[in-house]
Motif scaffolding. Structure first.
Motif, PDB file in Angstrom:
ATOM      1  N   LYS A 160       0.820  -1.205   0.000  1.00 11.22           N
ATOM      2  CA  LYS A 160       0.000   0.000   0.000  1.00 11.22           C
ATOM      3  C   LYS A 160       0.861   1.264   0.000  1.00 11.22           C
ATOM      4  O   LYS A 160       0.532   2.247  -0.664  1.00 11.22           O
ATOM      5  CB  LYS A 160      -0.975  -0.032   1.177  1.00 11.22           C
ATOM      6  N   LEU A 161       1.970   1.228   0.729  1.00 10.67           N
ATOM      7  CA  LEU A 161       2.890   2.373   0.703  1.00 10.67           C
ATOM      8  C   LEU A 161       3.439   2.583  -0.705  1.00 10.67           C
ATOM      9  O   LEU A 161       3.492   3.721  -1.192  1.00 10.67           O
ATOM     10  CB  LEU A 161       4.036   2.160   1.695  1.00 10.67           C
ATOM     11  N   ALA A 162       3.869   1.503  -1.347  1.00 10.00           N
ATOM     12  CA  ALA A 162       4.439   1.618  -2.697  1.00 10.00           C
ATOM     13  C   ALA A 162       3.425   2.153  -3.696  1.00 10.00           C
ATOM     14  O   ALA A 162       3.797   2.851  -4.644  1.00 10.00           O
ATOM     15  CB  ALA A 162       4.968   0.264  -3.162  1.00 10.00           C
ATOM     16  N   LEU A 163       2.159   1.842  -3.486  1.00  7.91           N
ATOM     17  CA  LEU A 163       1.115   2.292  -4.415  1.00  7.91           C
ATOM     18  C   LEU A 163       0.663   3.722  -4.157  1.00  7.91           C
ATOM     19  O   LEU A 163       0.023   4.331  -5.019  1.00  7.91           O
ATOM     20  CB  LEU A 163      -0.083   1.348  -4.352  1.00  7.91           C
ATOM     21  N   THR A 164       0.999   4.262  -2.994  1.00 14.20           N
ATOM     22  CA  THR A 164       0.491   5.596  -2.654  1.00 14.20           C
ATOM     23  C   THR A 164       1.585   6.631  -2.408  1.00 14.20           C
ATOM     24  O   THR A 164       1.264   7.812  -2.230  1.00 14.20           O
ATOM     25  CB  THR A 164      -0.409   5.517  -1.397  1.00 14.20           C
ATOM     26  N   GLU A 165       2.845   6.205  -2.386  1.00 12.83           N
ATOM     27  CA  GLU A 165       3.952   7.129  -2.156  1.00 12.83           C
ATOM     28  C   GLU A 165       5.045   6.830  -3.181  1.00 12.83           C
ATOM     29  O   GLU A 165       5.108   5.738  -3.736  1.00 12.83           O
ATOM     30  CB  GLU A 165       4.520   6.965  -0.737  1.00 12.83           C
ATOM     31  N   GLU A 166       5.921   7.802  -3.386  1.00 11.52           N
ATOM     32  CA  GLU A 166       7.038   7.617  -4.314  1.00 11.52           C
ATOM     33  C   GLU A 166       8.220   7.003  -3.576  1.00 11.52           C
ATOM     34  O   GLU A 166       8.827   7.653  -2.723  1.00 11.52           O
ATOM     35  CB  GLU A 166       7.445   8.946  -4.960  1.00 11.52           C
ATOM     36  N   ASN A 167       8.530   5.754  -3.896  1.00 16.66           N
ATOM     37  CA  ASN A 167       9.680   5.035  -3.355  1.00 16.66           C
ATOM     38  C   ASN A 167       9.834   5.217  -1.840  1.00 16.66           C
ATOM     39  O   ASN A 167      10.885   5.650  -1.360  1.00 16.66           O
ATOM     40  CB  ASN A 167      10.961   5.457  -4.078  1.00 16.66           C
ATOM     41  N   PRO A 168       8.793   4.878  -1.064  1.00 21.34           N
ATOM     42  CA  PRO A 168       8.897   5.064   0.384  1.00 21.34           C
ATOM     43  C   PRO A 168       9.942   4.148   1.002  1.00 21.34           C
ATOM     44  O   PRO A 168      10.192   3.044   0.513  1.00 21.34           O
ATOM     45  CB  PRO A 168       7.497   4.693   0.882  1.00 21.34           C
ATOM     46  N   THR A 169      10.548   4.621   2.068  1.00 20.72           N
ATOM     47  CA  THR A 169      11.469   3.796   2.841  1.00 20.72           C
ATOM     48  C   THR A 169      10.624   2.938   3.775  1.00 20.72           C
ATOM     49  O   THR A 169       9.810   3.462   4.540  1.00 20.72           O
ATOM     50  CB  THR A 169      12.442   4.667   3.662  1.00 20.72           C
ATOM     51  N   ILE A 170      10.811   1.627   3.681  1.00 16.01           N
ATOM     52  CA  ILE A 170      10.025   0.722   4.525  1.00 16.01           C
ATOM     53  C   ILE A 170      10.716   0.533   5.869  1.00 16.01           C
ATOM     54  O   ILE A 170      11.910   0.764   6.008  1.00 16.01           O
ATOM     55  CB  ILE A 170       9.788  -0.644   3.833  1.00 16.01           C
ATOM     56  N   LYS A 171       9.943   0.139   6.830  1.00 15.67           N
ATOM     57  CA  LYS A 171      10.461  -0.097   8.177  1.00 15.67           C
ATOM     58  C   LYS A 171      10.814  -1.567   8.324  1.00 15.67           C
ATOM     59  O   LYS A 171       9.952  -2.423   8.328  1.00 15.67           O
ATOM     60  CB  LYS A 171       9.390   0.293   9.205  1.00 15.67           C
ATOM     61  N   PRO A 172      12.103  -1.891   8.434  1.00 18.53           N
ATOM     62  CA  PRO A 172      12.481  -3.270   8.740  1.00 18.53           C
ATOM     63  C   PRO A 172      12.055  -3.599  10.180  1.00 18.53           C
ATOM     64  O   PRO A 172      11.787  -2.695  10.969  1.00 18.53           O
ATOM     65  CB  PRO A 172      13.996  -3.280   8.620  1.00 18.53           C
ATOM     66  N   TYR A 173      12.000  -4.871  10.489  1.00 18.11           N
ATOM     67  CA  TYR A 173      11.683  -5.276  11.857  1.00 18.11           C
ATOM     68  C   TYR A 173      12.503  -6.510  12.203  1.00 18.11           C
ATOM     69  O   TYR A 173      12.964  -7.234  11.326  1.00 18.11           O
ATOM     70  CB  TYR A 173      10.181  -5.521  12.020  1.00 18.11           C
ATOM     71  N   GLU A 174      12.686  -6.729  13.476  1.00 18.49           N
ATOM     72  CA  GLU A 174      13.487  -7.854  13.969  1.00 18.49           C
ATOM     73  C   GLU A 174      12.593  -9.081  14.096  1.00 18.49           C
ATOM     74  O   GLU A 174      12.059  -9.366  15.165  1.00 18.49           O
ATOM     75  CB  GLU A 174      14.131  -7.487  15.309  1.00 18.49           C
ATOM     76  N   GLU A 175      12.436  -9.813  12.993  1.00 16.36           N
ATOM     77  CA  GLU A 175      11.485 -10.925  12.989  1.00 16.36           C
ATOM     78  C   GLU A 175      11.824 -11.990  14.024  1.00 16.36           C
ATOM     79  O   GLU A 175      10.920 -12.573  14.630  1.00 16.36           O
ATOM     80  CB  GLU A 175      11.358 -11.529  11.595  1.00 16.36           C
ATOM     81  N   ALA A 176      13.098 -12.251  14.266  1.00 18.53           N
ATOM     82  CA  ALA A 176      13.480 -13.249  15.274  1.00 18.53           C
ATOM     83  C   ALA A 176      13.056 -12.797  16.666  1.00 18.53           C
ATOM     84  O   ALA A 176      12.651 -13.624  17.495  1.00 18.53           O
ATOM     85  CB  ALA A 176      14.977 -13.512  15.218  1.00 18.53           C
ATOM     86  N   GLU A 177      13.128 -11.490  16.922  1.00 14.77           N
ATOM     87  CA  GLU A 177      12.697 -10.967  18.220  1.00 14.77           C
ATOM     88  C   GLU A 177      11.171 -10.984  18.332  1.00 14.77           C
ATOM     89  O   GLU A 177      10.627 -11.262  19.400  1.00 14.77           O
ATOM     90  CB  GLU A 177      13.247  -9.557  18.445  1.00 14.77           C
ATOM     91  N   TRP A 178      10.482 -10.675  17.235  1.00 14.14           N
ATOM     92  CA  TRP A 178       9.017 -10.733  17.245  1.00 14.14           C
ATOM     93  C   TRP A 178       8.560 -12.151  17.583  1.00 14.14           C
ATOM     94  O   TRP A 178       7.559 -12.339  18.265  1.00 14.14           O
ATOM     95  CB  TRP A 178       8.446 -10.318  15.889  1.00 14.14           C
ATOM     96  N   ALA A 179       9.279 -13.157  17.086  1.00 13.19           N
ATOM     97  CA  ALA A 179       8.904 -14.561  17.309  1.00 13.19           C
ATOM     98  C   ALA A 179       9.082 -14.986  18.763  1.00 13.19           C
ATOM     99  O   ALA A 179       8.618 -16.062  19.146  1.00 13.19           O
ATOM    100  CB  ALA A 179       9.719 -15.473  16.398  1.00 13.19           C
ATOM    101  N   LYS A 180       9.725 -14.152  19.580  1.00  9.39           N
ATOM    102  CA  LYS A 180       9.932 -14.459  20.995  1.00  9.39           C
ATOM    103  C   LYS A 180       8.943 -13.729  21.905  1.00  9.39           C
ATOM    104  O   LYS A 180       8.960 -13.920  23.112  1.00  9.39           O
ATOM    105  CB  LYS A 180      11.354 -14.063  21.417  1.00  9.39           C
ATOM    106  N   LEU A 181       8.106 -12.869  21.349  1.00 11.95           N
ATOM    107  CA  LEU A 181       7.180 -12.086  22.163  1.00 11.95           C
ATOM    108  C   LEU A 181       6.041 -12.954  22.693  1.00 11.95           C
ATOM    109  O   LEU A 181       5.709 -13.996  22.111  1.00 11.95           O
ATOM    110  CB  LEU A 181       6.645 -10.906  21.351  1.00 11.95           C
ATOM    111  N   PRO A 182       5.408 -12.536  23.797  1.00 13.34           N
ATOM    112  CA  PRO A 182       4.401 -13.375  24.457  1.00 13.34           C
ATOM    113  C   PRO A 182       3.226 -13.801  23.576  1.00 13.34           C
ATOM    114  O   PRO A 182       2.699 -14.905  23.750  1.00 13.34           O
ATOM    115  CB  PRO A 182       3.908 -12.495  25.620  1.00 13.34           C
ATOM    116  N   ASP A 183       2.802 -12.943  22.641  1.00 12.72           N
ATOM    117  CA  ASP A 183       1.661 -13.337  21.815  1.00 12.72           C
ATOM    118  C   ASP A 183       1.967 -14.580  20.987  1.00 12.72           C
ATOM    119  O   ASP A 183       1.087 -15.389  20.720  1.00 12.72           O
ATOM    120  CB  ASP A 183       1.188 -12.189  20.921  1.00 12.72           C
ATOM    121  N   THR A 184       3.226 -14.747  20.618  1.00  5.25           N
ATOM    122  CA  THR A 184       3.619 -15.912  19.820  1.00  5.25           C
ATOM    123  C   THR A 184       3.399 -17.207  20.595  1.00  5.25           C
ATOM    124  O   THR A 184       3.049 -18.226  20.012  1.00  5.25           O
ATOM    125  CB  THR A 184       5.091 -15.789  19.392  1.00  5.25           C
TER     126      THR A 184
END
Length: 193
Positions: A95-119
């Motif tokens: 959606k960002l790519a379709l509505t903005e010119e070459n937006p910088t995306i936000k990387p995330y720490e997927e390995a850390e997300w996989a350790k959070l309580p909701d997982t």
């Protein structure tokens, strides 16, 4: 809509000529040139992934869901929640790519997300339900993107300092879902579940 025939993937043999790398059961993602046939296949891969995951895990108990797909790897539960996390980010990136010119995306720490309580504390069916809704919306977006937009709409990945086209992202996320689904199905085959 009828489901197209499943694609057959070969093993990735990066460890040796005869030992498959269990981290990449369908091989690593390889970018492909645009074609309408491949676009339709990748959109269908995204469209049907929630059903495929639901079928893959439907008879698994908590012990099985808490089993890692390989030594040192994520559990099935972590894989399912990770797919939801990753694909939520993907949908936003589209959606960002379709509505903005070459937006910088936000990387995330997927390995850390996989350790959070909701997982660990949220049942996997919650992420499967999320995937059904998310992929429905994402499929509608994907079907509306023109060939020119697939080629020219981009995001900037700041960690890699690389522009990625929507075409590249479509292929990468179609592969991503199949990649983790293969982890689940291979484990089930190995354990005879």
């Amino acid at each position: 809509m009828a489901r197209p025939a499943a694609a057959v993937f070969s093993e990735n043999t990066t460890m040796s000529d005869t030992t498959p790398d269990v981290r990449y059961p369908i091989g690593k993602f390889e970018p492909e040139p645009y074609s309408t046939e491949l676009k339709n296949k990748w959109i269908n891969d995204i469209r049907f992934l929630p059903n495929d995951i639901e079928i893959a895990i439907q008879h698994l108990d908590e012990y099985q869901l808490d089993t890692p797909y390989r030594n040192g790897g994520w559990t099935i539960k972590q894989l399912v929640h990770h797919i939801a996390d990753s694909h939520m980010n993907a949908y936003i990136r589209f959606k960002l790519a379709l509505t903005e010119e070459n937006p910088t995306i936000k990387p995330y720490e997927e390995a850390e997300w996989a350790k959070l309580p909701d997982t660990f504390n949220v049942p996997v069916n919650v992420s499967v339900t999320l995937l059904h809704a998310l992929h429905r919306r994402w499929t509608v977006i994907n079907e509306s993107i023109s060939e020119a937009e697939f080629a020219n709409r981009t995001v900037l990945h700041p960690q890699h300092q690389k522009q990625l086209t929507l075409w590249h992202l479509l292929g990468m996320y179609a592969w991503h879902g199949k990649h983790h689904l293969a982890h689940i199905n291979r484990l089930k085959e190995q354990k005879n579940w």
